[in-house]
Design a protein around this motif. Structure first.
Motif, PDB file in Angstrom:
ATOM      1  N   SER A 134       0.814  -1.225   0.000  1.00 23.95           N
ATOM      2  CA  SER A 134       0.000   0.000   0.000  1.00 23.95           C
ATOM      3  C   SER A 134       0.847   1.274   0.000  1.00 23.95           C
ATOM      4  O   SER A 134       0.352   2.344  -0.335  1.00 23.95           O
ATOM      5  CB  SER A 134      -0.975   0.004   1.175  1.00 23.95           C
ATOM      6  N   ALA A 135       2.120   1.167   0.326  1.00 29.89           N
ATOM      7  CA  ALA A 135       3.010   2.329   0.271  1.00 29.89           C
ATOM      8  C   ALA A 135       3.209   2.804  -1.169  1.00 29.89           C
ATOM      9  O   ALA A 135       3.644   3.936  -1.399  1.00 29.89           O
ATOM     10  CB  ALA A 135       4.361   1.982   0.898  1.00 29.89           C
ATOM     11  N   ALA A 136       2.861   1.976  -2.147  1.00 28.66           N
ATOM     12  CA  ALA A 136       3.010   2.332  -3.565  1.00 28.66           C
ATOM     13  C   ALA A 136       1.861   3.199  -4.070  1.00 28.66           C
ATOM     14  O   ALA A 136       1.931   3.735  -5.177  1.00 28.66           O
ATOM     15  CB  ALA A 136       3.094   1.060  -4.402  1.00 28.66           C
ATOM     16  N   ALA A 137       0.824   3.375  -3.275  1.00 28.17           N
ATOM     17  CA  ALA A 137      -0.386   4.073  -3.722  1.00 28.17           C
ATOM     18  C   ALA A 137      -0.110   5.485  -4.227  1.00 28.17           C
ATOM     19  O   ALA A 137      -0.645   5.896  -5.265  1.00 28.17           O
ATOM     20  CB  ALA A 137      -1.418   4.105  -2.604  1.00 28.17           C
ATOM     21  N   GLU A 138       0.722   6.229  -3.539  1.00 28.45           N
ATOM     22  CA  GLU A 138       0.990   7.611  -3.943  1.00 28.45           C
ATOM     23  C   GLU A 138       1.666   7.663  -5.319  1.00 28.45           C
ATOM     24  O   GLU A 138       1.308   8.482  -6.165  1.00 28.45           O
ATOM     25  CB  GLU A 138       1.860   8.306  -2.892  1.00 28.45           C
ATOM     26  N   ARG A 139       2.629   6.780  -5.546  1.00 27.26           N
ATOM     27  CA  ARG A 139       3.314   6.751  -6.852  1.00 27.26           C
ATOM     28  C   ARG A 139       2.351   6.336  -7.959  1.00 27.26           C
ATOM     29  O   ARG A 139       2.378   6.893  -9.052  1.00 27.26           O
ATOM     30  CB  ARG A 139       4.512   5.813  -6.801  1.00 27.26           C
ATOM     31  N   LEU A 151      -1.090   7.782 -12.685  1.00 26.28           N
ATOM     32  CA  LEU A 151      -2.434   7.828 -13.261  1.00 26.28           C
ATOM     33  C   LEU A 151      -2.853   9.267 -13.537  1.00 26.28           C
ATOM     34  O   LEU A 151      -3.471   9.565 -14.561  1.00 26.28           O
ATOM     35  CB  LEU A 151      -3.438   7.133 -12.337  1.00 26.28           C
ATOM     36  N   HIS A 152      -2.510  10.171 -12.648  1.00 28.85           N
ATOM     37  CA  HIS A 152      -2.821  11.587 -12.853  1.00 28.85           C
ATOM     38  C   HIS A 152      -2.128  12.120 -14.116  1.00 28.85           C
ATOM     39  O   HIS A 152      -2.734  12.861 -14.902  1.00 28.85           O
ATOM     40  CB  HIS A 152      -2.407  12.401 -11.631  1.00 28.85           C
ATOM     41  N   ASP A 153      -0.865  11.722 -14.306  1.00 29.81           N
ATOM     42  CA  ASP A 153      -0.110  12.181 -15.476  1.00 29.81           C
ATOM     43  C   ASP A 153      -0.752  11.728 -16.793  1.00 29.81           C
ATOM     44  O   ASP A 153      -0.607  12.398 -17.808  1.00 29.81           O
ATOM     45  CB  ASP A 153       1.331  11.669 -15.426  1.00 29.81           C
ATOM     46  N   TYR A 154      -1.435  10.593 -16.779  1.00 30.31           N
ATOM     47  CA  TYR A 154      -2.058  10.052 -17.985  1.00 30.31           C
ATOM     48  C   TYR A 154      -3.577  10.280 -17.992  1.00 30.31           C
ATOM     49  O   TYR A 154      -4.291   9.674 -18.779  1.00 30.31           O
ATOM     50  CB  TYR A 154      -1.756   8.553 -18.101  1.00 30.31           C
ATOM     51  N   GLY A 155      -4.049  11.166 -17.138  1.00 34.15           N
ATOM     52  CA  GLY A 155      -5.481  11.398 -16.966  1.00 34.15           C
ATOM     53  C   GLY A 155      -6.247  11.710 -18.234  1.00 34.15           C
ATOM     54  O   GLY A 155      -7.396  11.305 -18.385  1.00 34.15           O
ATOM     55  N   SER A 209       3.533   2.865 -22.058  1.00 30.50           N
ATOM     56  CA  SER A 209       4.356   3.711 -21.207  1.00 30.50           C
ATOM     57  C   SER A 209       3.788   3.785 -19.791  1.00 30.50           C
ATOM     58  O   SER A 209       4.517   3.620 -18.805  1.00 30.50           O
ATOM     59  CB  SER A 209       4.453   5.109 -21.815  1.00 30.50           C
ATOM     60  N   MET A 210       2.487   4.025 -19.687  1.00 31.55           N
ATOM     61  CA  MET A 210       1.865   4.113 -18.373  1.00 31.55           C
ATOM     62  C   MET A 210       1.974   2.788 -17.623  1.00 31.55           C
ATOM     63  O   MET A 210       2.392   2.743 -16.467  1.00 31.55           O
ATOM     64  CB  MET A 210       0.400   4.528 -18.469  1.00 31.55           C
TER      65      MET A 210
END
Length: 85
Positions: free
Chosen positions: A15-20, A25-29, A61-62
């Motif tokens: 779950s520590a990976a959630a922020e990354r 996902l935001h970058d590819y929104g 890429s994503m």
């Protein structure tokens, strides 16, 4: 290059990976049609499905960036290519 629809399946064991993951996902929104995340508490994982409409290289890429995060697994299913007329 033609756009395709793809389903990106993500299993998060750490779950520590959630922020990354959320940052990527935001970058590819602009290419994401929708996403759904489900916590599976009995197994201690989170399952995320992301539907995209983008060119192959954008989808790859994503998925590649997310797949490099420790504790995360990714698989992608693509819409079949339509034959040219």
């Amino acid at each position: 290059m033609a756009k395709r629809i793809a389903l990106v399946g993500i299993i998060v064991e750490d779950s520590a990976a959630a922020e990354r993951i959320n940052s990527i996902l935001h970058d590819y929104g602009e290419n994401i049609i929708g996403r759904m995340g489900l916590p599976y508490r009995q197994r201690g994982v989170h399952v995320i499905s992301v539907v995209m409409d983008a060119e192959n290289d954008v989808i790859s890429s994503m998925a590649g960036k997310i797949g490099k995060i420790p504790g995360v697994s990714v698989k992608t299913v693509y819409q079949k290519e339509t034959p040219s007329a």
